[in-house]
Design an enzyme around this catalytic site. Structure first.
Site, mmCIF file in Angstrom:
data_model
loop_
_atom_site.group_PDB
_atom_site.id
_atom_site.type_symbol
_atom_site.label_atom_id
_atom_site.label_comp_id
_atom_site.label_asym_id
_atom_site.label_seq_id
_atom_site.Cartn_x
_atom_site.Cartn_y
_atom_site.Cartn_z
ATOM 1 N N ASP A 212 -0.385 -2.979 -7.061
ATOM 2 C CA ASP A 212 -1.945 -3.521 -6.998
ATOM 3 C C ASP A 212 -2.717 -2.485 -6.132
ATOM 4 O OD1 ASP A 212 -2.400 -7.207 -7.277
ATOM 5 O OD2 ASP A 212 -2.019 -5.750 -8.709
ATOM 6 N N ASP B 191 -3.235 -2.201 -0.170
ATOM 7 C CA ASP B 191 -1.532 -2.208 0.177
ATOM 8 C C ASP B 191 -0.774 -1.052 -0.598
ATOM 9 O OD1 ASP B 191 -1.971 -5.693 -0.117
ATOM 10 O OD2 ASP B 191 -2.376 -4.372 1.487
ATOM 11 N N GLU C 230 -8.760 -3.985 0.834
ATOM 12 C CA GLU C 230 -8.551 -4.915 -0.313
ATOM 13 C C GLU C 230 -8.325 -6.182 0.217
ATOM 14 O OE1 GLU C 230 -5.071 -3.675 -1.738
ATOM 15 O OE2 GLU C 230 -4.707 -5.326 -3.091
ATOM 16 N N ASP D 150 1.484 -1.464 -2.522
ATOM 17 C CA ASP D 150 2.173 -2.052 -3.638
ATOM 18 C C ASP D 150 1.387 -1.566 -4.806
ATOM 19 O OD1 ASP D 150 0.917 -5.339 -3.347
ATOM 20 O OD2 ASP D 150 -0.135 -3.368 -3.796
#
Ligand code: 28F
Length: 652
Positions: free
Chosen positions: A514, A510, A436, A512
């Site tokens: 997202d 990641d 990503e 997180d």
């Protein structure tokens, strides 16, 4: 007194339950928490059998504070009189004889990887102790078993206190309490969430039975959860499609022939995902089998005939395909049968050939009856119209893909720029990292082992394949075309695993929200376009570290909060902690060390359940209403928790 001669059939009594303790995996698959749950399901299955034969309608499961489990039903109570040939009481037979389950047994139980219907005696063999109370003929009977260590060996499931009458009662049924043996299992801590979803499923599959669960381990008066669905599979479909758009009338069919029962519930909604769930003797057959093929061919045949007879299809028109009819369809198929043969790696596919024709004939007969009823015309019409639409879209997608393929072939456009190939041409060695973000992609390209590691950076969020309203647009999306071209297998009905260019496809995003959403979209993409890659265990999720801990020249990485605590308590003081917000913060060497190097990285292999949960989740995002399942989905689709089967794939 003539001496009792034992014939071969009693041999298993003589040898006792030792084989079970010697090789538990043969009977319950694993000795991790899944195997632990299996020994509960064996007891619950016997209570369900009693309910299925209409003698019981209440089954209560309790997780006791001491770690033991109690299961109680209000059936007839296991017979206490001497078994005519075995010379022991019925109760002792049930808990000391290795035999298949009740009326609907699942044969080759000893060699079916032990996943189904091995009987309550396996639970006894793998318990430290097990106590049975029988309420029958106004009396309370009790019998106790245990697995004592005698010298160096353990006597499994041996009689501790013989069957005796201990009181009077007005109630009837059977109550079993057992303590799983910590000498057998990696853990004897039950997962209440897992048990809750399985018991809810059992209640859907056995309409009218009231199944309850109470977890007394932490809170002595926690509420007892109750599951009872008079509507059975119809309620099951309502639960799954909660919040869906344009829900059509549920088609419910049931039929039986000798020693075979079938129920199926079908509902079409506005979506192009297909969800078919099938069960054999209450066991989920995730990999399908002949019952599913029988159902699908019957469904396709009936609706093509109906479409022709009612002029939705002109004589010159081709028949519609099964997949056209199944777009937007949710179907739940439950069959009960004897001698079920489970096949495949996880024993989740039904292998009995004869079942296909039995299911097909029952479904054709009952579906034709349904279609003859006037008030069902609008439902049939909806299904046919959306199937005709689906056929058109399928054609357009095929053309778009064909066009893209020729374009790619001419210009190789799909792979220029983004993709960093590896040097080796050997799929058995090569790995593809789908990363990503451009900065992370950059450091992955620099940090990787160029010989065998290819990198494909993703620009932002890949198209949400479930959100586009036209399938054809999937193949026009730049990101998706690049991924398809890199992997090499092509997709859907053109998929060919022999052209796979990598033996591991690793998604790096990641930790997180997202990154979580990207991961979920990627899983849904593979689930829709190349599901076999998931079945064959080729798809992985990389677990980058969450923290870097530094003290002088010591650098350590923590992949979760527990590991961080361990590192900081070891270093005591004078250390600094950096919380990684994204892969892009790592320099190439750190990325190699922590996330790319096969010897030190942490990978999680994606299972079909993870992918299905991810698919549900995106689907759920579309149907805002089904919030209640988010927790379940989060548990299965969220890879940030180490306990999600995260394993170190060291070495190759
Ligand atoms: C909490 C777990 O195991 N319930 C069961 C029955 C009832 C009968 C039965 C079971 C006889 C000897 C084969 C009663 N009356 N709940 C349970 N309820 N087993 S297990 O019979 C077992 C057969 O071994 C039962 C008349 N027929 C059958």
């Amino acid at each position: 007194m003539a001496t009792k001669t034992y014939d071969a059939s009693d041999l298993s009594i003589l040898e006792g339950l030792e084989p079970v303790r010697k090789r538990p995996g043969m009977y319950i698959g694993t000795t991790d928490v899944r195997g632990l749950h299996h020994i509960v399901w064996e007891i619950v299955d016997n209570a369900i059998d009693e309910a299925a034969s209409k003698y019981a309608n209440q089954i209560d499961i309790t997780l006791n504070p001491d770690g033991s489990v109690t299961v109680e039903d209000n059936g007839r109570g296991i017979p206490v009189d001497k078994h005519p040939t075995l010379g022991i009481s019925g109760v002792e037979v049930v808990f000391t004889k290795l035999h298949a389950g009740g009326k609907f047994n699942n044969s080759n139980y000893q060699f079916s990887g032990g996943l189904h219907g091995v009987g309550a005696s396996v639970t006894n063999a793998l318990s430290e102790w097990l106590t049975v109370e029988v309420y029958r003929d106004g009396k309370i009977y009790r019998i106790e078993f245990h697995s004592p260590k005698i010298g160096r060996t353990i006597k499994s499931g041996a009689l501790k206190t013989p069957l005796q009458e201990i009181g009077k009662t007005k109630k009837h049924g059977t109550k079993v309490t057992f303590m799983p043996d910590k000498r057998v299992f990696d853990t004897i801590v039950f997962d209440a969430d897992e048990m809750e979803s399985k018991l809810r499923e059992l209640a859907f599959l056995n309409k009218g039975v009231n199944i309850t669960l109470q977890d007394l381990r932490t809170n002595a008066n926690s509420e007892r959860l109750c599951f009872c669905y008079e509507g059975g599979l119809i309620d099951f479909i309502d639960y799954i499609n909660d919040g869906a758009e344009e829900k059509n009338k549920i088609i419910y069919l049931e039929g039986q022939c000798e020693n075979f029962e079938l129920q199926v519930a079908i509902q079409h909604v506005k979506s192009f995902t297909e969800k078919t769930y099938s069960f054999v003797n209450n066991i989920k057959t995730i990999d399908g089998g002949f019952h599913e093929t029988g159902f699908k061919s019957a469904f396709t045949k009936c609706f093509n005939d109906y479409a022709r007879n009612n002029n939705y299809l002109k004589p010159k028109d081709e028949n519609l395909l099964g997949e056209d009819f199944r777009e937007g369809m949710t179907a739940i198929l439950s069959i009960k049968m004897q001698d079920a043969q489970f096949e495949g790696q996880t024993k989740a596919r039904l292998g009995n050939q004869e079942v296909r024709t039995i299911v097909e004939s029952i479904v054709v007969e009952k579906l034709e009856e349904f279609l003859k009823v006037k008030k069902n015309k609008s439902t049939a019409e909806y299904i046919i119209k959306q199937a005709i639409d689906a056929a058109k879209t399928r054609e357009a997608a095929r053309k778009a893909k064909q066009a893209q393929r020729t374009k790619n072939a001419i210009t190789g456009a799909a792979l220029v720029g983004k993709f960093a190939a590896c040097i080796s041409r050997d799929p058995l060695k090569n790995e593809l990292f789908i990363v990503e973000g451009d900065s992370a992609g950059g450091s992955a390209k620099q940090g990787r082992d160029r010989r065998t590691q290819a990198v494909l950076p993703l620009r932002g969020k890949p198209l949400n394949v479930l959100k586009v309203n036209k399938r054809s647009r999937i193949y026009e999306n730049e990101e998706i075309r690049t991924i398809i071209a890199a992997i090499g297998t092509d997709t859907e009905q053109d998929f060919n695993i022999d052209n796979l260019k990598f033996h591991k496809i690793i998604i790096l995003s990641d930790a997180d929200q997202d990154g979580f959403h990207i991961r979920t979209l990627m899983l849904a993409l593979f689930y829709h376009l190349m599901p076999q890659l998931i079945h064959e265990g080729k798809i992985y999720v990389g677990m980058p570290p969450l923290y870097k801990v530094e003290k002088k020249d010591i650098i350590e990485y923590a992949y979760n909060d527990e590991e961080l605590d361990k590192i900081t308590s070891k270093l005591k003081s004078g250390y600094s902690i950096q919380r990684y917000k994204g892969l892009g913060e790592m320099n190439p060497d750190q990325l190699w060390q922590t996330t790319l190097n096969p010897k030190t990285r942490m990978l999680t292999r994606v299972t079909i359940e993870n992918a299905m949960a991810a698919d549900e989740m995106i689907g759920t995002f579309m149907y805002e209403g089904a919030a209640k399942r988010k927790s379940y989905i989060h548990k299965h689709a969220n890879f940030n928790k180490v306990d999600n089967f995260a394993v170190k794939y060291g070495g190759k």
